[in-house]
Design an enzyme around this catalytic site. Structure first.
Site, PDB file in Angstrom:
ATOM      1  N   HIS A 172       0.823  -1.214   0.000  1.00 53.27           N
ATOM      2  CA  HIS A 172       0.000   0.000   0.000  1.00 53.27           C
ATOM      3  C   HIS A 172       0.857   1.265   0.000  1.00 53.27           C
ATOM      4  O   HIS A 172       0.407   2.337  -0.424  1.00 53.27           O
ATOM      5  CB  HIS A 172      -0.921  -0.004   1.221  1.00 53.27           C
ATOM      6  CG  HIS A 172      -2.240   0.676   0.993  1.00 53.27           C
ATOM      7  ND1 HIS A 172      -2.379   1.791   0.184  1.00 53.27           N
ATOM      8  CD2 HIS A 172      -3.483   0.410   1.473  1.00 53.27           C
ATOM      9  CE1 HIS A 172      -3.645   2.178   0.170  1.00 53.27           C
ATOM     10  NE2 HIS A 172      -4.333   1.356   0.932  1.00 53.27           N
ATOM     11  N   ALA A 173       2.086   1.182   0.457  1.00 52.21           N
ATOM     12  CA  ALA A 173       2.971   2.342   0.408  1.00 52.21           C
ATOM     13  C   ALA A 173       3.292   2.731  -1.032  1.00 52.21           C
ATOM     14  O   ALA A 173       3.654   3.876  -1.308  1.00 52.21           O
ATOM     15  CB  ALA A 173       4.267   2.062   1.165  1.00 52.21           C
TER      16      ALA A 173
END
Length: 456
Positions: free
Chosen positions: A140-141
């Protein structure tokens, strides 16, 4: 090099073995359309041709011991596709339950941070002839919902024999000294971020109090009732997959003069209401969902995650599906207006003002804070607009594309929806420690849609 934004870094720092923070997609394929026939070797070679067009797949994390700011993305000069592409077979009989079980196990494992933060699993042996599935995981980063959809557009084609897209330049390289010096500059100038974030936060509080007084505020956090989904997680994940007819959803939308997202929220609410009621676990108070919203194109802020969000009332205390849909549309419009009035960059600016040391202190504090009885929210529900045309993956026609988002302690249910051509694909994720029969929840979506169609 590309420095992680505060929000990107926060997602990286917040990850743990019980809360892996990646987003996933399960792509179902029909290999009968592959020119020359399907083979894993041919699929691998075609995928390799598309990697140069996907810089997110070639970028890895880099840091230095003296870096005071967040890590950076750099080009992986030793990129090797074999470290990311895996091949497995479904156990017999190879149906939807077996696929979901395998994908649930894959989703429970954290990504290796020594290499670019993604992996793809080719899953063979489905019950249907010419069936193949892909499980794609990306941290998700590195992507949010919209950028993940854009990434899929680079991997998927509009024709079975389409040529690979043009290469896209990556983030480049960086030395330890460069990371350290640039990080020091950013650390020294971070107080300037506070001058941006503090007035925004103060305005947010004032506007929210005013709206609460006037009855025009979105649903309030910490007002959600407790449900089986609101507990501590283990590392295990279970998954259910649902495919609906998008034309039926649009028919309901047109009849009741609401938005497609209102119908999606109503389907989620109805399914949850029936699921909990049958277990004598339906709270008297309505469930509250947080709905992430993309601010891509509305923000000049750095970072790959360009997100805002709002709290929405699911009105699960209302028994009549039609009344529930109209109430969700009305309260959803208020929530969207309230969220918009706070500014699209509120979450980004607040995250950007938190330093690396600040995140460490904050996460340490949360880890030692005992769980309180108040539930913040009941579920995360996200609706991402997908492609309107038929797509192909290395020649194989995409028949379904199920998005899967992360879950968190205290919020152990994620429902993510994505349209594809004339289908609406729903991916549901939870933890078997909280709820084991997730298919019971998934199977209620079709019944809820038929119930609303009967009112048209």
């Amino acid at each position: 090099m590309e420095r992680l934004s505060g929000l990107d870094a926060g997602l990286l720092y917040s990850e743990s073995s019980s809360v892996p923070l990646h987003v996933c997609s399960i792509v179902e394929l029909d290999t009968s359309t592959v020119p020359g026939g399907y083979s894993f070797v041919r699929f691998r070679d075609e995928l390799a041709k598309r990697i140069p067009a996907v810089p997110e797949f070639r970028a890895k994390l880099a840091d230095s011991d003296l870096n005071l700011d967040h890590p950076v993305w750099v080009e992986d000069e030793d990129f090797d596709l074999s470290r990311h592409l895996n091949r497995i077979a479904l156990p017999s009989p190879g149906g939807r339950e077996e696929l979901a079980d395998v994908c649930g196990h894959i989703a429970s494992v954290q990504l290796d941070r020594s290499k670019p933060l993604w992996e793809m699993w080719v899953i063979e042996g489905g019950a249907k002839d010419n069936s193949l599935a892909l499980m794609i995981k990306v941290h998700h980063a590195a992507v949010d919902g919209v950028s993940a959809a854009n990434l899929l557009n680079q991997l998927l084609d509009s024709a079975p024999d389409a040529p690979p897209p043009e290469p896209v330049e990556g983030p480049g390289g960086a030395s330890s000294l460069g990371i350290t010096v640039n990080g020091l500059v950013r650390f020294v100038t971070r107080p300037l971020q506070l001058t941006r974030a503090v007035p925004v936060a103060a305005t947010m509080v004032a506007k929210t109090l005013n709206r609460a007084i006037n009855g025009t505020a979105m649903a309030a956090p910490f007002s959600a009732p407790s449900t089986p989904f609101n507990g501590e997680l283990t590392s295990e994940r279970n998954i259910a997959l649902v495919q609906l007819d998008l034309n039926d959803v649009k028919k309901v939308k047109s009849h009741f003069d609401v938005k497609v997202n209102d119908v999606v929220m109503a389907l989620c609410a109805g399914a949850l209401r029936g699921f909990l009621a049958d277990r004598d676990e339906l709270p008297d108070k309505p469930l509250i969902a947080v709905v992430p919203a993309s601010v891509h194109g509305q923000s000049d802020r750095p970072g790959r995650n360009q997100l805002s969000g709002m709290f929405c009332n699911l009105h699960t205390d209302m028994a009549e599906p039609e009344d529930r849909l109209l109430a969700i549309a009305e309260s959803g419009a208020r929530a969207k207006e309230h969220s918009g009035s706070l500014g699209p960059t509120l979450l980004i600016d607040l995250a950007q003002s938190i330093s690396r040391a600040g995140y460490s202190w904050l996460l340490g504090l949360l880890a030692h804070t005992p769980l309180i009885n108040t539930t913040i929210l009941n579920a995360v529900i996200s609706n991402v607009a997908g492609p309107t045309n038929t797509l192909y993956s290395c020649g194989a026609e995409v028949t379904a594309l199920y998005p899967l988002g992360p879950i968190f302690h205290g919020a152990g249910l994620n429902i993510t929806v994505m349209s594809l051509a004339d289908k609406l694909n729903v991916g549901i994720v939870s933890c078997p420690q909280l709820v084991r029969d997730l298919w019971d929840l998934g199977d209620r979506f079709d019944a809820e849609l038929k119930e609303l169609l009967s009112r048209c």
